[in-house]
Write an enzyme that holds these catalytic residues in place. Structure first.
Site, PDB file in Angstrom:
ATOM      1  N   LYS A 137       5.688   6.343   5.176  1.00  0.00           N
ATOM      2  CA  LYS A 137       4.430   6.392   4.412  1.00  0.00           C
ATOM      3  C   LYS A 137       3.226   6.130   5.310  1.00  0.00           C
ATOM      4  CE  LYS A 137       3.462   1.703   2.976  1.00  0.00           C
ATOM      5  NZ  LYS A 137       2.392   1.152   3.768  1.00  0.00           N
ATOM      6  N   GLU A 140      11.759  -5.564   9.279  1.00  0.00           N
ATOM      7  CA  GLU A 140      12.736  -6.103   8.348  1.00  0.00           C
ATOM      8  C   GLU A 140      13.989  -6.453   9.133  1.00  0.00           C
ATOM      9  OE1 GLU A 140      13.239  -3.702   4.825  1.00  0.00           O
ATOM     10  OE2 GLU A 140      11.076  -3.431   4.678  1.00  0.00           O
ATOM     11  N   PHE A 187      14.252   2.216  20.771  1.00  0.00           N
ATOM     12  CA  PHE A 187      13.748   3.200  19.804  1.00  0.00           C
ATOM     13  C   PHE A 187      14.026   4.633  20.233  1.00  0.00           C
ATOM     14  CE2 PHE A 187      11.478   2.096  15.893  1.00  0.00           C
ATOM     15  CZ  PHE A 187      11.846   0.769  15.865  1.00  0.00           C
ATOM     16  N   PHE A 243       3.171  -6.947  12.246  1.00  0.00           N
ATOM     17  CA  PHE A 243       4.072  -5.995  12.903  1.00  0.00           C
ATOM     18  C   PHE A 243       5.538  -6.333  12.664  1.00  0.00           C
ATOM     19  CE2 PHE A 243       0.113  -6.394  15.293  1.00  0.00           C
ATOM     20  CZ  PHE A 243      -0.353  -5.091  15.204  1.00  0.00           C
ATOM     21  N   CYS A 256       7.777   1.474   5.632  1.00  0.00           N
ATOM     22  CA  CYS A 256       6.604   1.528   6.516  1.00  0.00           C
ATOM     23  C   CYS A 256       6.431   2.860   7.231  1.00  0.00           C
ATOM     24  CB  CYS A 256       6.678   0.407   7.544  1.00  0.00           C
ATOM     25  SG  CYS A 256       6.389  -1.197   6.812  1.00  0.00           S
ATOM     26  N   GLY A 306      19.804  10.010  15.606  1.00  0.00           N
ATOM     27  CA  GLY A 306      20.673   9.926  14.442  1.00  0.00           C
ATOM     28  C   GLY A 306      19.957  10.449  13.223  1.00  0.00           C
ATOM     29  N   ARG A 363      14.010   1.975   0.311  1.00  0.00           N
ATOM     30  CA  ARG A 363      12.815   2.822   0.184  1.00  0.00           C
ATOM     31  C   ARG A 363      12.867   3.915   1.259  1.00  0.00           C
ATOM     32  NH1 ARG A 363       8.129  -1.458   0.555  1.00  0.00           N
ATOM     33  NH2 ARG A 363       9.689  -2.417   1.895  1.00  0.00           N
ATOM     34  N   THR A 406       0.870  -1.187   0.000  1.00  0.00           N
ATOM     35  CA  THR A 406       0.000   0.000   0.000  1.00  0.00           C
ATOM     36  C   THR A 406       0.904   1.233   0.000  1.00  0.00           C
ATOM     37  OG1 THR A 406      -0.143  -0.165   2.415  1.00  0.00           O
ATOM     38  CG2 THR A 406      -1.980  -1.056   1.158  1.00  0.00           C
ATOM     39  N   LYS A 421      -2.394  -0.991  13.891  1.00  0.00           N
ATOM     40  CA  LYS A 421      -1.165  -0.998  13.097  1.00  0.00           C
ATOM     41  C   LYS A 421      -0.602   0.412  12.895  1.00  0.00           C
ATOM     42  CE  LYS A 421       2.010  -1.941  10.228  1.00  0.00           C
ATOM     43  NZ  LYS A 421       2.941  -3.005  10.017  1.00  0.00           N
TER      44      LYS A 421
HETATM   45  C1  UDX Z   1       8.656  -0.914  11.264  1.00  0.00           C
HETATM   46  C2  UDX Z   1       8.016  -1.351  12.592  1.00  0.00           C
HETATM   47  O1  UDX Z   1       9.032  -1.482  13.593  1.00  0.00           O
HETATM   48  C3  UDX Z   1       7.297  -2.662  12.401  1.00  0.00           C
HETATM   49  O2  UDX Z   1       6.648  -3.039  13.608  1.00  0.00           O
HETATM   50  C4  UDX Z   1       6.279  -2.498  11.300  1.00  0.00           C
HETATM   51  O3  UDX Z   1       5.617  -3.721  11.065  1.00  0.00           O
HETATM   52  C5  UDX Z   1       6.938  -2.006  10.023  1.00  0.00           C
HETATM   53  O4  UDX Z   1       7.660  -0.817  10.268  1.00  0.00           O
HETATM   54  P1  UDX Z   1      10.844  -1.590   9.918  1.00  0.00           P
HETATM   55  O5  UDX Z   1      10.408  -0.642   8.860  1.00  0.00           O
HETATM   56  O6  UDX Z   1      11.369  -2.925   9.515  1.00  0.00           O
HETATM   57  O7  UDX Z   1       9.641  -1.884  10.920  1.00  0.00           O
HETATM   58  O8  UDX Z   1      12.000  -0.853  10.720  1.00  0.00           O
HETATM   59  P2  UDX Z   1      12.311  -0.410  12.208  1.00  0.00           P
HETATM   60  O9  UDX Z   1      13.210  -1.371  12.853  1.00  0.00           O
HETATM   61  O10 UDX Z   1      11.076  -0.053  12.930  1.00  0.00           O
HETATM   62  O11 UDX Z   1      13.163   0.921  11.913  1.00  0.00           O
HETATM   63  C6  UDX Z   1      12.570   2.001  11.211  1.00  0.00           C
HETATM   64  C7  UDX Z   1      13.534   3.117  11.005  1.00  0.00           C
HETATM   65  O12 UDX Z   1      13.754   3.809  12.211  1.00  0.00           O
HETATM   66  C8  UDX Z   1      14.916   2.735  10.498  1.00  0.00           C
HETATM   67  O13 UDX Z   1      15.291   3.652   9.482  1.00  0.00           O
HETATM   68  C9  UDX Z   1      15.799   2.861  11.713  1.00  0.00           C
HETATM   69  O14 UDX Z   1      17.124   3.176  11.366  1.00  0.00           O
HETATM   70  C10 UDX Z   1      15.132   4.006  12.438  1.00  0.00           C
HETATM   71  N1  UDX Z   1      15.363   4.009  13.886  1.00  0.00           N
HETATM   72  C11 UDX Z   1      14.929   2.970  14.650  1.00  0.00           C
HETATM   73  C12 UDX Z   1      16.001   5.078  14.488  1.00  0.00           C
HETATM   74  O15 UDX Z   1      16.389   6.047  13.823  1.00  0.00           O
HETATM   75  N2  UDX Z   1      16.183   5.077  15.848  1.00  0.00           N
HETATM   76  C13 UDX Z   1      15.764   4.056  16.629  1.00  0.00           C
HETATM   77  O16 UDX Z   1      15.964   4.132  17.839  1.00  0.00           O
HETATM   78  C14 UDX Z   1      15.124   2.975  16.016  1.00  0.00           C
END
Ligand code: UDX
Length: 435
Positions: A265, A152, A251, A149, A262, A255, A332, A85, A206
């Site tokens: 968008k 990657e 989280f 949830f 995800c 940085g 992406r 999506t 979600k």
């Molecule tokens: C995310 C959600 O975590 C997941 O639950 C959902 O299903 C899809 O979207 P994902 O896109 O795989 O998963 O990545 P995620 O590990 O959440 O990281 C997202 C982004 O945030 C990355 O670019 C990461 O570098 C950044 N990030 C994450 C930070 O900048 N700081 C953090 O402390 C954690």
């Protein structure tokens, strides 16, 4: 159980393989013949740790097949819809054409008692609309929404042992819950909590989860901006507030911010949907979350400019990391690739590398100089930029790297290096949110 999975991208391919691993008989279906061919030969069309092994063993068991022929969904009793999506080209809203097409394509192959299960991230209200579409087909099938949830890099683990299951089911559709319990029997037996609710709540769970995660990241990045203005250290600040269990340290890594297929968008689509619903004010903070996130990329470019003496033109800039996060080849909305492109556009000679994302980056931006190793990238560099915190970059030796560069200047875009070690080796070390 016999299961079909429509859409074999990041979500669907992992879901199909995991469902087969759990003992179900699975057919994965996609309109993209090249993707299906790769999957059928045991090779995922993207990098995901553990997935190649899982695909191989699931296909060897005979429980997993892939096809472009949607009619092979017939006979399955649970049909997952796991198509993308993406953001629409001309607005923040989600493009639902693939979800609509997948459900439409399934309709002629549904039988009474079948369950169509949406996994894609959709604007609230979509499931109710699609439930009507399924009902109107006269097949006797029903619809549930079961958001995913997975992260990657951890997709296999997150699918086999999710931290929660959410079922959005239609009124009086007791059989939907029973069917999903059958699909997820092993996770449920392992104690995974389950929330059974209505469509709207399931859809909102979600996007609310992703909005919260994005907000947490932008919160700490806002603190990084304040830290930069005051000489404070955002990484120590994150440690200190993270000890409060109500806040938590996860989280809170300041940085370059979030990217990927995800979070960016999803928060934009959530805002667009809120506007349609007349509750845009409730989510206006997400606009700020998005802006803070994008400002980090500008700040990174500013720091790179600063460490090379104010003018990027003709400077050799080594970019370490292109993927939106480590253990992924996904670029992406990648902050790292975005920064690399901006630097190139400002006249820098960008030499970029990533353990997995060089090819995906090249497809999006062919004009940078891509190399295979960090050693090649840093050779003769006027500045080194660490943009994705892959383990091999976190472990770089400042002396060894120093022997290869033209000037010892590094900008740590992920706050993952030890400033004392790099400064001790004679480097100019700069970072986001750290003195
Ligand atoms: C995310 C959600 O975590 C997941 O639950 C959902 O299903 C899809 O979207 P994902 O896109 O795989 O998963 O990545 P995620 O590990 O959440 O990281 C997202 C982004 O945030 C990355 O670019 C990461 O570098 C950044 N990030 C994450 C930070 O900048 N700081 C953090 O402390 C954690």
């Amino acid at each position: 159980m016999r299961v079909s999975v429509v859409g074999c991208g990041y979500l669907g391919a992992v879901h199909a393989a995991c469902m087969a691993e759990l003992g179900h008989e699975v057919v994965g279906i996609d309109v993209d013949a090249a993707k299906i061919e790769m999957l059928a030969s045991g090779k995922p069309p993207f990098f995901e740790p553990g997935l190649p092994e899982l695909l191989t063993s699931a296909m060897a068991s005979g429980r997993l097949t892939f096809t472009t022929d949607i009619s092979e969904a017939a006979g399955a009793t649970v049909h997952f819809v796991a198509v993308g999506t993406p953001q629409l080209g001309d607005s923040n809203a989600a493009d639902l054409r693939y979800v609509d097409a997948a459900v439409d394509a399934l309709l002629p192959h549904l039988a009474a008692g079948d369950l169509v299960v949406g996994k894609s991230t959709v604007p609230v209200g979509t499931a109710a609309r699609l439930a009507d579409v399924v009902a109107a087909s006269g097949s006797g099938a029903t619809l549930a929404w079961n958001p995913e949830f997975l992260r990657e890099g951890f997709a296999v683990k997150d699918t086999l042992t999710p931290d929660r299951l959410v079922y959005g089911i239609g009124q009086d559709d007791a059989s939907a819950e029973a069917a999903l319990d059958g699909v997820y029997a092993s996770a449920l037996a392992g104690g995974t909590p389950k929330v059974v609710t209505d469509y709207a709540t399931a859809e909102l769970v979600k996007v609310a989860a992703n909005a919260f995660l994005a907000t947490k990241i932008s919160f700490i990045n806002a603190m990084a901006e304040v830290a930069e203005a005051t000489g404070a250290d955002v990484t120590q600040l994150a440690d200190a507030i993270g000890y409060d269990a109500r806040i938590g340290r996860r989280f809170l890594n300041a940085g370059l911010g979030f990217g990927g297929g995800c979070l960016p968008k999803d928060i934009r689509a959530f805002m667009a949907r809120a506007e349609e619903l007349g509750v845009d004010q409730a989510l206006s903070f997400l606009r700020e979350v998005d802006s803070i996130n994008l400002r980090r990329r500008e700040r990174m470019v500013d720091l790179a400019t600063e460490v090379v003496g104010g003018d990027l033109r003709g400077k050799n800039i080594a970019v370490l990391g292109l993927a939106f996060k480590p253990d992924s080849d996904d670029v992406r909305d990648s902050p790292a690739l975005d920064v690399a492109i901006r630097l190139a556009e400002l006249g820098a000679h960008v030499i970029a590398t990533d353990p997995e994302a060089v090819e995906t980056s090249r497809r999006r931006y062919p004009d940078a100089d891509y190399v295979t190793t960090a050693e090649e990238a840093v050779k003769g560099a006027d500045a080194v930029l660490l943009l994705t915190e892959w383990k091999q970059y976190r472990e770089l030796d400042p002396e060894a790297v120093g022997a290869l560069v033209e000037r010892r200047a590094i900008v740590d875009g992920r706050n993952c290096l030890d400033p004392a070690a790099w400064r001790g080796a004679g480097w100019t070390y700069r970072a986001l949110g750290r003195p």
